[in-house]
Scaffold this active site. Sequence first.
Site, PDB file in Angstrom:
ATOM      1  N   HIS A 188     -16.190  -2.297  -4.082  1.00 27.85           N
ATOM      2  CA  HIS A 188     -15.211  -2.812  -5.035  1.00 27.85           C
ATOM      3  C   HIS A 188     -15.826  -4.070  -5.630  1.00 27.85           C
ATOM      4  CE1 HIS A 188     -14.361  -5.124  -1.445  1.00 27.85           C
ATOM      5  NE2 HIS A 188     -13.346  -5.786  -1.968  1.00 27.85           N
ATOM      6  N   HIS A 248     -14.646  -7.394  -5.839  1.00 33.93           N
ATOM      7  CA  HIS A 248     -14.325  -8.757  -5.423  1.00 33.93           C
ATOM      8  C   HIS A 248     -15.630  -9.536  -5.305  1.00 33.93           C
ATOM      9  CE1 HIS A 248     -10.132  -7.579  -3.654  1.00 33.93           C
ATOM     10  NE2 HIS A 248     -10.104  -7.779  -4.962  1.00 33.93           N
ATOM     11  N   ASP A 264     -17.142 -11.384  -3.297  1.00 33.85           N
ATOM     12  CA  ASP A 264     -18.024 -11.383  -2.125  1.00 33.85           C
ATOM     13  C   ASP A 264     -18.682 -10.026  -1.902  1.00 33.85           C
ATOM     14  OD1 ASP A 264     -15.356 -10.597  -1.542  1.00 33.85           O
ATOM     15  OD2 ASP A 264     -15.692 -10.829   0.607  1.00 33.85           O
ATOM     16  N   HIS A 265     -18.535  -9.130  -2.874  1.00 32.46           N
ATOM     17  CA  HIS A 265     -19.158  -7.799  -2.785  1.00 32.46           C
ATOM     18  C   HIS A 265     -20.036  -7.482  -3.992  1.00 32.46           C
ATOM     19  CE1 HIS A 265     -16.834  -6.454   0.803  1.00 32.46           C
ATOM     20  NE2 HIS A 265     -16.040  -7.425   0.375  1.00 32.46           N
ATOM     21  N   HIS A 273      -6.464  -2.034  -1.048  1.00 37.44           N
ATOM     22  CA  HIS A 273      -6.946  -3.421  -1.107  1.00 37.44           C
ATOM     23  C   HIS A 273      -7.211  -3.772  -2.568  1.00 37.44           C
ATOM     24  CE1 HIS A 273      -9.148  -7.043  -0.078  1.00 37.44           C
ATOM     25  NE2 HIS A 273     -10.205  -6.587  -0.698  1.00 37.44           N
ATOM     26  N   ASP A 330     -13.402  -3.102   2.701  1.00 35.78           N
ATOM     27  CA  ASP A 330     -12.180  -3.917   2.766  1.00 35.78           C
ATOM     28  C   ASP A 330     -10.898  -3.095   2.925  1.00 35.78           C
ATOM     29  OD1 ASP A 330     -13.770  -6.109   2.716  1.00 35.78           O
ATOM     30  OD2 ASP A 330     -13.011  -6.949   0.840  1.00 35.78           O
ATOM     31  N   HIS A 362     -15.582  -7.997   7.957  1.00 34.53           N
ATOM     32  CA  HIS A 362     -15.373  -9.454   8.056  1.00 34.53           C
ATOM     33  C   HIS A 362     -14.784  -9.840   9.415  1.00 34.53           C
ATOM     34  CE1 HIS A 362     -16.241  -9.735   3.802  1.00 34.53           C
ATOM     35  NE2 HIS A 362     -15.175  -9.054   3.434  1.00 34.53           N
TER      36      HIS A 362
END
Length: 253
Positions: A95, A97, A99-100, A169, A191, A236
């Site tokens: 996805h 976001h 941090d990805h 998510h 996630d 995470h």
Amino acid sequence: MSTRVYLLDNGTLAIDMSFVTWNHGHGTEYRFPVYAIFIDHPQGKILVDTGFDKAWVERVLPFEKPRQEPSQTLTAQLALLGLRPEQITHVVNSHLHFDHCSGNTQFPDATFVMTKEELRHAFVPETFERLGYDRQLVDMPSAKMQLLDLRGYEYELVPGVTLIDTPGHSYGHMSVVVKLGSQAPMVFPIDVAWTRENLEHRHPMGLHVDPLQLQYSMMKIQNIADRIGGKIFLPHDAAEYPTYRKAPQGYEG
Ligand SMILES: [Zn+2]
């Protein structure tokens, strides 16, 4: 050559525990790992997700207190495996976001694989999603793109590497399963469940577009893992992360 999988350590971020376990744990800071996944496959050198950029987080979301040593950038992690960015053939974004996907622009020669739905939302997020996305991280007009429209289905990118539709998510979220020759398949919910607590108690994270859909995706991933005898690697989970092998160590079948 058999498939090998490496986890690329990308540093840590911190958020309030109530974002991890929705409505529980207010006032407690949770510092969590971020990592990308490199799949060395006979048909391609595949990177799943591209981590966060420390300078970007310090500028845009300083309250997440990023920690990232120079050795934890994606290029430094790939160098541990003797790889240069231009050798990566595919970048799969579970996805978009931050941090990805913050390292996406470092791989101009790769084909980018993501869902059409996710890319749309990265450009025009809902108001409550705005802190998670930044269109500048993914606006790559000249990049080669393979946009998927999964809608409940899955897609085998190369033999043994399957992308699974797991919304909730985010709208266009995908999980990843990698088959290894003789070892248990690796199941990456990404996630769908940040931590063991999320997955085992069906406790949604505080960041979602649809908490019920997220719970269905948790069930789906758990069912797949049970059916194929897969080992689940959480994205995470600060407690489990130290037990995972990190590059240059890896998993091979
Ligand atoms: Zn996310």
